[in-house]
Write an enzyme that holds these catalytic residues in place. Structure first.
Site, PDB file in Angstrom:
ATOM      1  N   SER A 134     -12.897 -36.234 -14.198  1.00 56.68           N
ATOM      2  CA  SER A 134     -12.686 -37.522 -13.654  1.00 56.68           C
ATOM      3  C   SER A 134     -12.305 -38.401 -14.688  1.00 56.68           C
ATOM      4  CB  SER A 134     -14.109 -37.862 -12.803  1.00 56.68           C
ATOM      5  OG  SER A 134     -14.871 -38.197 -13.938  1.00 56.68           O
ATOM      6  N   LYS A 135     -11.920 -39.635 -14.372  1.00 57.73           N
ATOM      7  CA  LYS A 135     -11.637 -40.577 -15.310  1.00 57.73           C
ATOM      8  C   LYS A 135     -12.886 -41.142 -16.111  1.00 57.73           C
ATOM      9  CE  LYS A 135      -8.560 -44.954 -15.219  1.00 57.73           C
ATOM     10  NZ  LYS A 135      -7.732 -44.392 -15.927  1.00 57.73           N
TER      11      LYS A 135
END
Ligand code: GLU
Length: 514
Positions: free
Chosen positions: A279-280
């Site tokens: 994930s970012k």
């Protein structure tokens, strides 16, 4: 499926902002598989979710794919990249900077709404899909109740069972908003062979009556995806594992339409090192971010290729060019288990590819990164010269994980007036007197080396000979005087980069401090 059919694979991104590193892997595997089998690699755009559209993302996505060198033969291209010899070029109505090339277009979903409508009407007629006039409030309430009862949210088929043909016609005449839903068969097990996951099974009782056509007249992904893949004669659908739950819906749609089902390969999830989904929040996930940081395309491709694939047990090779990947890649060897995204590995690979560059090539690539640095901007003209920078790069070459690191650990190269604590110059318990003497000795030695002989090798040889057994005593104060830093490359390398005049200037200043 006829196994002799020409392979056709497509990369089908949605223009929602940036190219996720996972999407790049899908595109790469598509490319490798197409090249390996002599097939076609096609780029089409899935833009049915208008709310998620991000301005400029079709263009930047094409640029990223171009940058890494994945060429496609059909689909969407930037106008500026189109060769005039391509047949059937159509300018996109939706995105003015791109055109569509090929016999199977449109390759942009928002440009073929009437096609989807035609097919969904067929499904309604055949009883495989039905109109739903439920208002959003009703659906929300239903979902909230189901969630409260810990049930999976599912449409309750109110419109399938309670709305007569007559009412449907009346509603349509009155332009009542509607969606069209797919009718899931009851109690059926949908089974298929996935090229990566093997046998996969789904129970239709657990699958919602999927909306196929939305109230804005746009198809959902499921409807558009299946129709496109059929119309574009796609033979193999390669995509991320997050699409696996959609597979039974797609297989049913193929069946309802009476179409041949392509082969599917669902690629493993990308995981953070702690095994959570990439994930970012835990770092960069956009290909653009890696380009900006100065990863070379060869390293990115190599790294992404190994996210879920390797050439097999016993193979120790880690560096693969795009051509080698084409030769070795096999879809059947893609792993099922999630692939850990290990940035250290990317840095290592990038370092390997940087080492393979010539100094001239490295200079070309590194200059824009130097230009972003304050220490570079503030440096004098001679330290911005190609010759000086190439010397810096020669010294840094072996320890550079990425281009954005250039000069970062060796900013002293660029300083006009080094600031450091006098104590740094001292080797062990050396007295001031001895310190001064050793610096003066270094100065003498360097003064006697002519400009012509000012090479790394000569400097090393001469200084090492002079130092004899007492290396630290000569070389530590010299290195500290040249760099003002606790850690740095060797004094020979630093003196070579700085040149004779600057080296002597720095030593003279150090002597004056003692
Ligand atoms: N538009 C989907 C995506 O963004 C494509 C999925 C597929 O290839 O079917 O990943």
């Amino acid at each position: 499926m006829d196994d002799n059919k020409k392979v056709r694979v497509r990369f089908a991104p949605s223009p929602t902002g940036f190219v996720h590193i996972g999407s790049l892997r899908t595109a790469l595997y598509d490319y490798l598989f197409a090249k390996k089998t002599g097939g076609e690699f096609i780029l089409k755009i899935e833009d049915t979710d208008q709310k998620r559209y991000v301005e400029g993302s079709v263009e930047s996505l094409i640029k990223s794919l171009d940058w890494v060198g994945l060429n496609w033969s059909e689909g969407v291209f930037l106008n500026e990249n189109i060769n005039s010899d391509k047949s059937s070029i159509v300018k996109s109505k939706t995105y003015p900077t791109v055109s569509e090339v090929g016999e199977f277009g449109p390759y942009i979903q928002s440009e073929k709404l009437e096609v989807y409508k035609k097919y969904v009407d067929q499904l309604v007629k055949a009883g495989h899909a039905y109109y739903c006039f439920c208002e959003p409030e009703r659906l929300e309430k239903m979902r909230a109740e189901q969630t409260a009862e810990k049930k999976a949210p599912m449409y309750d088929r109110y419109c399938l069972h309670n709305v007569s043909e007559e009412e449907i016609n009346k509603n349509l005449k009155n332009s009542c908003p509607y969606t069209i839903r797919m009718k899931m068969p009851e109690g059926e097990i949908i089974e298929t062979d996935d090229l990566v996951r093997g046998k996969v099974k789904f129970n239709t009782d657990l699958i919602d009556d999927q909306v196929l056509l939305k109230s804005d007249g746009f198809p959902t992904y499921h409807l558009a995806n299946v129709i496109d893949d059929h119309e574009m004669e796609i033979t193999h659908v390669i995509r991320g594992e997050e699409w696996l739950p959609s597979l039974p819906k797609h297989i049913l749609l193929y069946r309802y339409f009476g179409w041949e089902v392509p082969k599917f390969a669902h690629l493993p999830l990308l995981l953070n090192p702690d095994k959570t989904k990439l994930s970012k929040r835990q770092g960069d996930v956009a290909v653009e971010d890696y380009i900006k940081k100065g990863y070379l395309k060869e390293a990115i491709i190599n790294f992404v290729a190994l996210l879920g694939w390797n050439p097999g047990a016993g193979e120790t090779q880690e560096l693969f060019s795009l051509d080698e990947l084409v030769e070795k890649f096999e879809l059947e060897k893609v792993h099922k288990a999630g692939a850990v995204f290990d940035l250290k590995k990317l840095d290592w690979l990038n370092g390997q590819y940087i080492k393979k560059l010539s100094i001239d090539e490295l200079y070309e690539k590194a200059l824009p990164f130097f230009e972003q640095k304050d220490f570079f901007r503030q440096a004098g003209a001679e330290k911005k010269s190609p010759e000086f920078l190439k010397r810096v790069l020669t010294v840094e070459l072996d320890r550079l994980p990425k281009l954005s690191d250039v000069g970062e650990n060796n900013q002293f190269f660029f300083a006009t007036d080094l600031q450091y604590d006098k104590a740094l110059l001292r080797w062990k318990e050396m007295s001031d007197d001895d310190l001064k003497k050793t610096l003066e000795k270094s100065k003498d030695i360097l003064e006697n080396i002519s400009q012509d002989n000012w090479s790394k090798e000569n400097l090393e040889k001469i200084l090492m000979d002079e130092a004899g057994e007492k290396r630290g005593e000569l070389l530590w104060p010299l290195r500290a005087a040249l760099t003002g830093a606790q850690k740095s490359p060797s004094p020979f390398e630093v003196a070579w980069v700085l040149g004779k005049t600057e080296s002597l200037k720095r030593i003279t200043k150090a002597i004056s401090l003692v």
